[in-house]
Design an enzyme around this catalytic site. Structure first.
Site, short mmCIF file in Angstrom:
data_model
loop_
_atom_site.label_atom_id
_atom_site.label_comp_id
_atom_site.label_asym_id
_atom_site.label_seq_id
_atom_site.Cartn_x
_atom_site.Cartn_y
_atom_site.Cartn_z
N CYS A 44 21.17 -35.47 3.10
CA CYS A 44 22.00 -34.50 2.39
C CYS A 44 22.69 -35.12 1.18
O CYS A 44 22.84 -34.49 0.13
CB CYS A 44 23.05 -33.91 3.33
SG CYS A 44 22.36 -33.07 4.77
N ARG A 127 17.66 -26.97 6.30
CA ARG A 127 17.69 -27.04 4.84
C ARG A 127 17.04 -25.78 4.27
O ARG A 127 15.85 -25.75 3.97
CB ARG A 127 16.97 -28.29 4.35
CG ARG A 127 17.57 -29.57 4.87
CD ARG A 127 16.89 -30.82 4.30
NE ARG A 127 17.27 -31.96 5.11
CZ ARG A 127 18.44 -32.59 5.04
NH1 ARG A 127 19.34 -32.18 4.17
NH2 ARG A 127 18.70 -33.62 5.82
#
Length: 217
Positions: A44, A127
């Site tokens: 991330c 995601r």
């Protein structure tokens, strides 16, 4: 879970840039809403640095970025400070994340957009990427697993392709890049199909009656 072509769910949320009301605060703009599993995680972090470094390029395309995870506001703030002050990734240093990151502790927004997928995790968002047009319609949806980061250049390419299709009424072929030839929608009758092939020339060219290309002027 909303689908392509449907109106994006509306929401009000606290973010690192203050409270936002979607879609009211983004009228007339394209929006990329993307979720990440958690703050202070390696994949991330690389994604946020990359998105932030390209934010102005997205804005040049009339597109705003919105991030989200099931973390609190203070966690977001601490993580973004760490990114700016400590992390260097692919020569990107001192990157400041200037787009809003949603606090979604109760998972309200994540559930509305189908960002929670129980087989992957019931406590973290996958995601997900939603590309939303100025009419608040969802134009594209992408999902990535937690283990693999997104190709932000591909998300940019897809945004430009969608904008090109919207503006010019055309389609884009496989591996299309901005500036490449585009596809003319196929004709709707036998007569038009024959006419399309016979009139091919400087304005467009055909590989067959249903597959014709042209350059955008």
């Amino acid at each position: 879970m909303p689908l392509i072509g449907e109106e994006a769910p509306s929401f009000k949320a606290k973010t690192t840039m203050g409270t936002i009301n979607f879609p009211d605060d983004y009228k007339g703009k394209w929006v990329i809403l993307f979720s990440h599993p958690a703050d202070f995680t390696p994949v991330c972090t690389t994604e946020f640095i990359t998105f932030a470094s390209m934010q102005e390029e997205f804005r040049k395309r009339n597109c705003e970025l919105i991030g989200l995870s099931i973390d609190g506001l203070f966690s977001h703030i601490a993580w973004l400070r760490t990114i700016k002050e400590k992390i260097v990734y692919k020569d990107m240093k001192g990157v400041e994340v200037k787009f809003p990151v949603i606090e979604d502790i109760k998972m309200d927004v994540a559930k509305k957009f189908g960002m929670l997928q129980p087989a992957a995790s019931d406590t973290q968002a996958v995601r997900a990427v939603f590309i939303i047009d100025p009419e608040s319609k969802i134009r594209a949806i992408l999902y990535y697993p937690m283990s693999n980061g997104r190709e932000v250049n591909e998300i940019m390419r897809l945004l430009i392709a969608l904008q090109t299709s919207t503006e010019h009424g055309v389609a884009t072929p496989a591996n299309w890049q901005p500036g490449d030839d585009v596809i003319i929608p196929p004709p709707g009758s036998c007569g038009l199909a024959q006419e399309r092939v016979e009139k091919a020339g400087e304005d467009y060219y055909c590989l067959d009656w249903f597959l014709c290309f042209k350059k955008l002027k």
